[in-house]
Design an enzyme around this catalytic site. Structure first.
Site, PDB file in Angstrom:
ATOM      1  N   ARG A 226      39.679  37.717  35.330  1.00 32.56           N
ATOM      2  CA  ARG A 226      38.347  38.335  35.385  1.00 32.56           C
ATOM      3  C   ARG A 226      38.392  39.545  36.313  1.00 32.56           C
ATOM      4  O   ARG A 226      37.937  39.491  37.459  1.00 32.56           O
ATOM      5  CB  ARG A 226      37.314  37.308  35.809  1.00 32.56           C
TER       6      ARG A 226
ATOM      7  N   GLN B  72      37.648  43.144  31.182  1.00 39.22           N
ATOM      8  CA  GLN B  72      36.318  42.689  30.752  1.00 39.22           C
ATOM      9  C   GLN B  72      36.162  42.718  29.236  1.00 39.22           C
ATOM     10  O   GLN B  72      35.580  41.806  28.641  1.00 39.22           O
ATOM     11  CB  GLN B  72      35.238  43.550  31.403  1.00 39.22           C
TER      12      GLN B  72
ATOM     13  N   ASP C 181      37.607  39.599  27.502  1.00 37.20           N
ATOM     14  CA  ASP C 181      37.167  38.297  28.024  1.00 37.20           C
ATOM     15  C   ASP C 181      36.531  37.454  26.919  1.00 37.20           C
ATOM     16  O   ASP C 181      35.321  37.521  26.677  1.00 37.20           O
ATOM     17  CB  ASP C 181      36.183  38.532  29.174  1.00 37.20           C
TER      18      ASP C 181
ATOM     19  N   SER D 126      33.701  34.922  27.961  1.00 40.86           N
ATOM     20  CA  SER D 126      32.369  35.497  28.123  1.00 40.86           C
ATOM     21  C   SER D 126      31.738  35.834  26.772  1.00 40.86           C
ATOM     22  O   SER D 126      30.560  35.556  26.540  1.00 40.86           O
ATOM     23  CB  SER D 126      32.430  36.748  29.003  1.00 40.86           C
TER      24      SER D 126
ATOM     25  N   TYR E 223      34.391  31.357  39.705  1.00 45.42           N
ATOM     26  CA  TYR E 223      34.077  30.060  39.123  1.00 45.42           C
ATOM     27  C   TYR E 223      33.499  29.133  40.188  1.00 45.42           C
ATOM     28  O   TYR E 223      33.705  29.322  41.382  1.00 45.42           O
ATOM     29  CB  TYR E 223      35.334  29.409  38.532  1.00 45.42           C
TER      30      TYR E 223
END
Length: 378
Positions: free
Chosen positions: A121, A126, A129, A132, A229
């Site tokens: 991350r 991004q 990902d 996500s 996390y």
């Protein structure tokens, strides 16, 4: 550079790893794309749309023949990997924390496997990902499913016959899925509250117009890893949080649980006693049911109606319930990662095994498992 994509609908996976939009960009990298007949059916993409974008359509055997890269949604079988050339790349959501023996069998076929769930991350990654992109859709779909099953209106309605109160929705876990669930429930007019053990979540929840519910002690203030996390919490904190949640949950119409910790079973957030305190007709959506579930009594793939009339929904593969949209985002995630593995000038594969993205995601190479998660435990 030949890229293969198989039909995963036969195994119950409606998503597909490429779309007509990404095929053109893959071809610009120097790739030819081979797709198994029917691969896009679950995502409403006909074979003709793939062909129009420049892909070839054929049988599974023809698709795999000569492939340098297999793009997948789920982990392919060892038999499939055995049909690939030694050193061919397998890139997909390979579920690295479960079934290590199955992953070992895949590795022994000589493929170089990359698990997209392990993408770090960081800013650079991004756009790659997958957790996500897919969790965002799961959070949205959870609210839509809840509204369908609930059987009552979500927004407050003032009518000549009287006022209809707004539904009360409680979102447990304010990560990507939880934040999207909050936003969607708010759009539908519900009164929304949310909880999370990460301190940063409080401001995010408030920014979406929901009220934050949590025991905010010293342990809470240090409950987030460097990667963003949630940390596992102590038994003492869990007991205090459970007491607060039990009091709050009894007043809710909708509960959506989203809590997952990578590499661990899903934490138990909602007990049978909490469910028993809820009103008849209330709905609980457990988005962690495939990892053991956040809710006591949840069953994977089932809607369980309790003795007091509460429905516990355990739909699996929730992003797959929006297969066209989920495939579109997932295919872009894969494209972005693949671009880092290709020499754009020479238009050929040029994997740099020292690259931080490659190091983070590479599970197997040269017939062996190489990722640290498979290292022998001390």
């Amino acid at each position: 550079m030949r890229i293969a994509v198989l039909d995963e609908t036969k195994a119950g996976e409606p998503r597909v790893a490429v779309t007509p939009d990404t095929i053109g960009k893959l071809k610009a990298l120097g790739a030819e794309i081979a797709i198994e007949k029917g691969a896009g059916a679950g995502a409403d993409i006909p074979d003709a749309a793939f062909e129009a974008a420049g892909a070839s359509i054929g049988t599974a055997a023809a698709t795999l023949k000569g492939a340098h890269i297999l793009l997948s949604v789920r982990r392919p079988s060892a038999d499939v990997a055995g049909k690939l050339a030694k050193g061919a790349l397998v890139i997909g959501m390979l579920d690295p924390y479960s079934d290590a023996e199955g992953m070992k069998a895949l590795a022994e076929k000589g493929v170089t496997a990359f698990s997209m769930e392990l993408m770090p991350r960081i800013t650079r990654a991004q756009v790659m990902d997958v957790l996500s992109s897919q969790a965002n859709l799961a959070g949205y779909r959870a609210v839509i499913d809840a509204s369908s099953i609930f059987g009552r209106a979500f927004p407050m309605m003032m009518t000549a016959a009287g006022t209809v109160p707004a539904a009360k929705a409680f979102i447990m876990g304010a990560g990507v899925a939880g934040l999207q669930a909050i936003a969607t429930a708010r759009r539908l007019g519900a009164v929304v509250t949310a909880t999370d053990v990460r301190p940063a979540a409080k401001e995010q929840v408030a920014s979406l117009g929901a009220k934050f519910i949590a025991v905010e002690d010293e342990e809470f203030k240090a409950a987030e890893t460097a990667a963003g996390y949630a940390k596992p919490m102590s038994a003492e904190y869990q007991a205090k949080q459970a007491a607060l949640v039990a009091e709050h949950i009894a007043k809710q119409d909708i509960v959506i649980t989203t809590a997952l910790i990578p590499g661990r079973p899903a934490p138990r957030l909602v007990s049978a006693a909490m469910v028993a305190a809820m009103k008849p007709g209330s709905v609980i959506i457990d988005l962690a049911v495939e990892r053991g579930g956040n809710v006591e009594g949840a069953e994977a793939g089932e809607i369980v109606t309790t003795a007091n009339g509460v429905k516990i929904v355990g739909y699996t593969n929730v992003p797959g319930r929006l297969a066209p949209t989920a495939s579109s985002l997932y295919a872009r995630n894969l494209l972005a990662f693949l671009e880092t593995l290709v020499d754009k000038k020479e238009k050929k594969l040029a994997v740099n095994f020292e690259d931080e993205l490659v190091k983070a995601t590479c599970l197997s190479r040269d017939g062996a498992l190489v990722h640290p998660i498979y290292a022998p435990k001390a």
